[in-house]
Write a protein that holds these residues in place. Sequence first.
Motif, PDB file in Angstrom:
ATOM      1  N   GLY A   1       6.839  -7.465  -9.721  1.00 47.12           N
ATOM      2  CA  GLY A   1       6.165  -6.227  -9.333  1.00 47.12           C
ATOM      3  C   GLY A   1       6.506  -5.119 -10.298  1.00 47.12           C
ATOM      4  N   GLY A   2       5.559  -4.221 -10.512  1.00 48.07           N
ATOM      5  CA  GLY A   2       5.759  -3.103 -11.430  1.00 48.07           C
ATOM      6  C   GLY A   2       4.581  -3.020 -12.378  1.00 48.07           C
ATOM      7  N   SER A   3       3.603  -2.178 -11.990  1.00 52.71           N
ATOM      8  CA  SER A   3       2.393  -1.980 -12.807  1.00 52.71           C
ATOM      9  C   SER A   3       1.674  -3.278 -13.137  1.00 52.71           C
TER      10      SER A   3
ATOM     11  N   TRP B   1      11.794   0.876 -13.535  1.00 49.91           N
ATOM     12  CA  TRP B   1      11.137   1.611 -14.611  1.00 49.91           C
ATOM     13  C   TRP B   1       9.685   1.182 -14.810  1.00 49.91           C
ATOM     14  N   ALA B   2       9.273   0.114 -14.157  1.00 52.33           N
ATOM     15  CA  ALA B   2       7.893  -0.359 -14.303  1.00 52.33           C
ATOM     16  C   ALA B   2       7.036  -0.014 -13.092  1.00 52.33           C
ATOM     17  N   ILE B   3       7.670   0.541 -12.046  1.00 52.38           N
ATOM     18  CA  ILE B   3       6.920   0.791 -10.810  1.00 52.38           C
ATOM     19  C   ILE B   3       6.161   2.103 -10.899  1.00 52.38           C
TER      20      ILE B   3
ATOM     21  N   TYR C   1      10.995  -9.389  -7.860  1.00 56.53           N
ATOM     22  CA  TYR C   1      11.711  -8.699  -8.939  1.00 56.53           C
ATOM     23  C   TYR C   1      10.849  -7.539  -9.411  1.00 56.53           C
ATOM     24  N   GLU C   2      11.329  -6.334  -9.163  1.00 56.08           N
ATOM     25  CA  GLU C   2      10.573  -5.145  -9.534  1.00 56.08           C
ATOM     26  C   GLU C   2      11.464  -4.204 -10.339  1.00 56.08           C
ATOM     27  N   PRO C   3      11.380  -4.268 -11.682  1.00 53.24           N
ATOM     28  CA  PRO C   3      12.139  -3.307 -12.473  1.00 53.24           C
ATOM     29  C   PRO C   3      11.681  -1.892 -12.110  1.00 53.24           C
TER      30      PRO C   3
ATOM     31  N   SER D   1      12.615  -0.719  -3.864  1.00 60.02           N
ATOM     32  CA  SER D   1      13.441   0.251  -4.608  1.00 60.02           C
ATOM     33  C   SER D   1      13.236   1.677  -4.109  1.00 60.02           C
ATOM     34  N   GLU D   2      12.036   1.975  -3.582  1.00 61.82           N
ATOM     35  CA  GLU D   2      11.831   3.324  -3.028  1.00 61.82           C
ATOM     36  C   GLU D   2      12.678   3.521  -1.774  1.00 61.82           C
ATOM     37  N   ARG D   3      12.840   2.486  -0.982  1.00 56.06           N
ATOM     38  CA  ARG D   3      13.686   2.586   0.208  1.00 56.06           C
ATOM     39  C   ARG D   3      15.161   2.674  -0.199  1.00 56.06           C
TER      40      ARG D   3
ATOM     41  N   GLY E   1       2.744 -11.851  -7.387  1.00 61.34           N
ATOM     42  CA  GLY E   1       2.983 -10.441  -7.659  1.00 61.34           C
ATOM     43  C   GLY E   1       3.091  -9.610  -6.403  1.00 61.34           C
ATOM     44  N   LEU E   2       3.847  -8.523  -6.510  1.00 55.88           N
ATOM     45  CA  LEU E   2       3.875  -7.487  -5.472  1.00 55.88           C
ATOM     46  C   LEU E   2       3.212  -6.273  -6.116  1.00 55.88           C
ATOM     47  N   ILE E   3       2.058  -5.924  -5.575  1.00 56.75           N
ATOM     48  CA  ILE E   3       1.177  -4.984  -6.259  1.00 56.75           C
ATOM     49  C   ILE E   3       1.137  -3.657  -5.521  1.00 56.75           C
ATOM     50  N   GLY E   4       1.429  -2.572  -6.188  1.00 57.94           N
ATOM     51  CA  GLY E   4       1.330  -1.247  -5.579  1.00 57.94           C
ATOM     52  C   GLY E   4      -0.039  -0.644  -5.864  1.00 57.94           C
TER      53      GLY E   4
ATOM     54  N   TRP F   1       0.820  -1.217   0.000  1.00 57.82           N
ATOM     55  CA  TRP F   1       0.000   0.000   0.000  1.00 57.82           C
ATOM     56  C   TRP F   1       0.856   1.270   0.000  1.00 57.82           C
ATOM     57  N   LYS F   2       2.153   1.122   0.270  1.00 62.69           N
ATOM     58  CA  LYS F   2       3.051   2.283   0.384  1.00 62.69           C
ATOM     59  C   LYS F   2       2.465   3.267   1.407  1.00 62.69           C
ATOM     60  N   MET F   3       2.636   4.581   1.218  1.00 60.81           N
ATOM     61  CA  MET F   3       2.123   5.521   2.218  1.00 60.81           C
ATOM     62  C   MET F   3       0.717   5.970   1.837  1.00 60.81           C
TER      63      MET F   3
END
Length: 251
Positions: A211-213, A170-172, A166-168, A97-99, A231-234, A10-12
């Motif tokens: 993960g990534g879109s 450029w796709a996040i 695995y989260e490229p 990757s954000e961290r 998947g890791l879903i944002g 969910w991020k922030m």
Amino acid sequence: MRTKIVAGNWKMNKTPAEARVLIAGIRSILDGTNCPVEVVVCPPLVDLTVAAEALKGSFIGLGAQNMHAAASGAYTGEVSAQMLVETGVKYVILGHSERRALFGETDAQVNAKTKAALAAGLVPIVCVGETLEERESNRTDAVVTAQVMGSLADLGADLARCVVAYEPVWAIGTGRTATPGQAQEVHALIRRMLAKMSTGQVANTVRIQYGGSMKPDNAAELMAQPDIDGGLIGGASLKAESFADIVKAAC
Ligand code: PGA
């Protein structure tokens, strides 16, 4: 056969009250479905207590988005693995990757956190992935290999309990997804690395999420790849319907 694992990062986003509503929405769709997929939601820290309450009696697991490697001490603003465990948390995303990009996390720090998470009985979801610049200069394999070897170093048999995402980069959050072929290629590379670091058997046990879109309309094709185990879903995890649709695509 590896059990697929779909986790919502969910991020922030979402206050505790909003978390209660989103979890109720997800449960109203997924509770009672006979889907052999591990499902996890990872809300912000202050939502975890409310989220644990809201998930009682559900097959959906609770995850955090970060933690500190130390057990306790003078680390203002941080939380430990044991604190998460006592809140009902079972999974923790590490090295997103954000961290790495915004908070300067290194592979060594991610490795220390991974060890602490495992010692506390948490399932670490360890994130790796290249930037656009790295991909365009043909450094994807080198970058991902270094991240896997650094972040997952010296875990012994516990490596089998880790999940890798695995989260490229450029796709996040960009709407630009890796093609199933591009993703599969890197997933296969990661699994070969894991085999080198341990054994083929352990490497075959570890779930590797993409993960990534990831969205309801591309999830099934991505997760049909032989080395993509979920998947890791944002963004798409912030709406009950789209998150549930991705879970269903993994069933
Ligand atoms: P996204 O984020 O699905 O919004 O691209 C994925 C992630 O950062 O984990």
